[in-house]
Scaffold this motif. Structure first.
Motif, PDB file in Angstrom:
ATOM      1  N   ASP A 119      66.437  29.283 -69.611  1.00  0.00           N
ATOM      2  CA  ASP A 119      65.431  28.953 -68.589  1.00  0.00           C
ATOM      3  C   ASP A 119      65.547  29.921 -67.408  1.00  0.00           C
TER       4      ASP A 119
ATOM      5  N   ASN B 272      70.243  22.854 -75.479  1.00  0.00           N
ATOM      6  CA  ASN B 272      71.574  22.639 -74.932  1.00  0.00           C
ATOM      7  C   ASN B 272      71.777  23.481 -73.674  1.00  0.00           C
ATOM      8  N   ILE B 273      72.689  23.011 -72.837  1.00  0.00           N
ATOM      9  CA  ILE B 273      73.094  23.756 -71.656  1.00  0.00           C
ATOM     10  C   ILE B 273      74.241  24.682 -72.052  1.00  0.00           C
TER      11      ILE B 273
ATOM     12  N   THR C  29      66.364  27.529 -73.960  1.00  0.00           N
ATOM     13  CA  THR C  29      65.001  27.047 -74.217  1.00  0.00           C
ATOM     14  C   THR C  29      64.449  27.491 -75.562  1.00  0.00           C
TER      15      THR C  29
ATOM     16  N   GLN D 294      69.829  26.195 -69.314  1.00  0.00           N
ATOM     17  CA  GLN D 294      69.372  25.515 -70.511  1.00  0.00           C
ATOM     18  C   GLN D 294      68.801  26.526 -71.501  1.00  0.00           C
TER      19      GLN D 294
END
Length: 416
Positions: free
Chosen positions: A131, A227-228, A111, A109
């Protein structure tokens, strides 16, 4: 006795046919008379018209002769001697020296975003953060496995030392000593594998910090925080274009390529100037970097690459520019203003102001052109005066009233 004369008969009226025959000749005589009168009038009118035309032509000729005697007002400029650069011109496109699409190398993700769109970033600057907790956990697991194997290795080494002492006293068999040595080797191999896992976990953790691979200008952000992102994403997060220095690709005719290669082989640093679309304003100055390894057969041109430091940011990727490659400089060339050059069926020529204040036609052979001046290879000498304005009214040997270009405003100056 007197004789009696016969009686004379009274005249009788003539027959109608006879009357008609007697009138016809008279009518024919009047017709011929009218024809002669009309012919005379037509001839007189024709003669009058001819006389009028002759008078008009004579008046026109007299007026033309009178006008030919009047000097024609013209603007002139002296022929000078100076240096003329030999330039090769071509249309070019500005390209970033390096362009990198910044992508994530791990999945996770997003961050945080630490750059702004259009910002100039330096190599190593933090751009985004993924992350890191999953990769921190993997690192800790690898470090724990390494610590466990190191403890086992230390125990195996201690046992090996005891077995070695017992073997020296011939208390144990040689097989036990060899087995303990093999166990020590196994633990050493496990520790090396554990250390590799630790290094891999550290590397994955470092990939969670996305940094700038080059210095340049950041483009538009392609992914927002939250967003991922995946390592397999096609677009990435942002693109960075290196604009200092920046490159320009331009083309020149293939016929001029040998002279450029000769200069490059001699170690010359050829100057390249980039101009705007109108080819009037110079944007930047750079140096020729290299020449392409082939000629384009469809256009008969060769591509060249020039490098510009672009410290002021005047050049932008994909910008169209007009390039001028300074190949050489021609010294002591005869220069005339470009408006003085005239073209006709016999070629190029100029009007030269003679000593008797008349204009003379002088054929010339042109050389290189740069700006408002054109070099003349043949036909003129320094110190002569050429007419730069008013040539449309001139003929050979026409009298002229000369005003010098630096003393009278020309139409070109008024237009500016």
């Amino acid at each position: 006795m007197a004789t009696k004369l016969p009686a004379i008969p009274e005249p009788t009226e003539a027959p109608p046919a006879f009357k008609e025959r007697s009138r016809k000749p008279r009518r024919r005589s009047f017709t011929w008379l009218w024809l002669i009168v009309l012919a005379g009038l037509g001839y007189g009118a024709w003669r009058y018209q001819q006389a009028s035309q002759q008078k008009q032509q004579a008046a026109t000729a007299a007026q033309a002769a009178k006008l030919s005697q009047r000097p024609i007002s013209v603007v002139a400029a002296p022929v000078k001697v100076g240096d003329v650069p030999i330039l090769l011109r071509g249309l070019g496109t500005v390209t970033a020296f390096n362009t990198v699409a910044v992508k994530s190398r791990v999945d996770g993700q997003l961050t945080a975003i630490y750059f702004t769109e259009g910002q100039y970033v330096k190599k190593g600057d933090l751009l985004a953060q993924i992350d890191p907790r999953p990769y921190q956990v993997q690192l800790e697991q690898a470090q724990g496995q390494l610590a466990r194997d190191q403890a086992q290795l230390n125990d195996a080494k201690a046992n090996l030392a005891r077995y070695q002492a017992l073997w020296n006293e011939k208390v144990i068999a040689k097989q036990q000593l060899d087995t303990q040595q093999a166990q020590v080797g196994q633990f050493e191999g496990s520790i090396e594998a554990d250390q590799a896992n630790v290094d891999s976990a550290k590397l994955q953790l470092s990939y969670a910090r996305i940094t700038a691979p080059i210095s340049g200008r950041a483009g538009l952000r392609l992914v927002d925080a939250g967003n991922i992102v995946h390592a397999s994403d096609a677009n990435g997060i942002v693109s960075i274009a290196q604009m200092q220095p920046i490159a320009v690709l331009f083309t020149i005719p293939a016929d001029n390529l040998p002279s450029v290669l000769d200069k490059l082989r001699a170690g010359a640093h050829l100057r390249v100037d980039a101009y705007d679309r109108d080819d009037r304003t110079k944007i930047a100055t750079g140096t020729l970097l290299t020449v392409d390894n082939q000629i384009d057969p469809t256009t008969g041109t060769s591509r060249l690459k020039a490098e510009f430091d672009n410290r002021d940011g005047a050049l932008f990727p994909n910008q169209f520019v007009n390039c001028r490659l300074l190949l050489d400089v021609k010294h002591n060339a005869v220069l005339v203003p470009a408006p003085a050059i005239q073209r006709g069926p016999q070629g190029t020529f100029v009007y030269v102001v003679k000593a008797d204040k008349t204009a003379g036609v002088r054929p010339v052979t042109l050389g290189s052109a740069e700006g408002d001046n054109i070099s003349v290879d043949k036909g003129l000498q320094a110190g002569e005066t050429v007419i730069v304005e008013g040539q449309d009214k001139l003929q050979d040997s026409s009298k002229v009233d000369v005003r010098m270009a630096d003393q009278a405003p020309t139409r070109r100056r008024r237009a500016q």
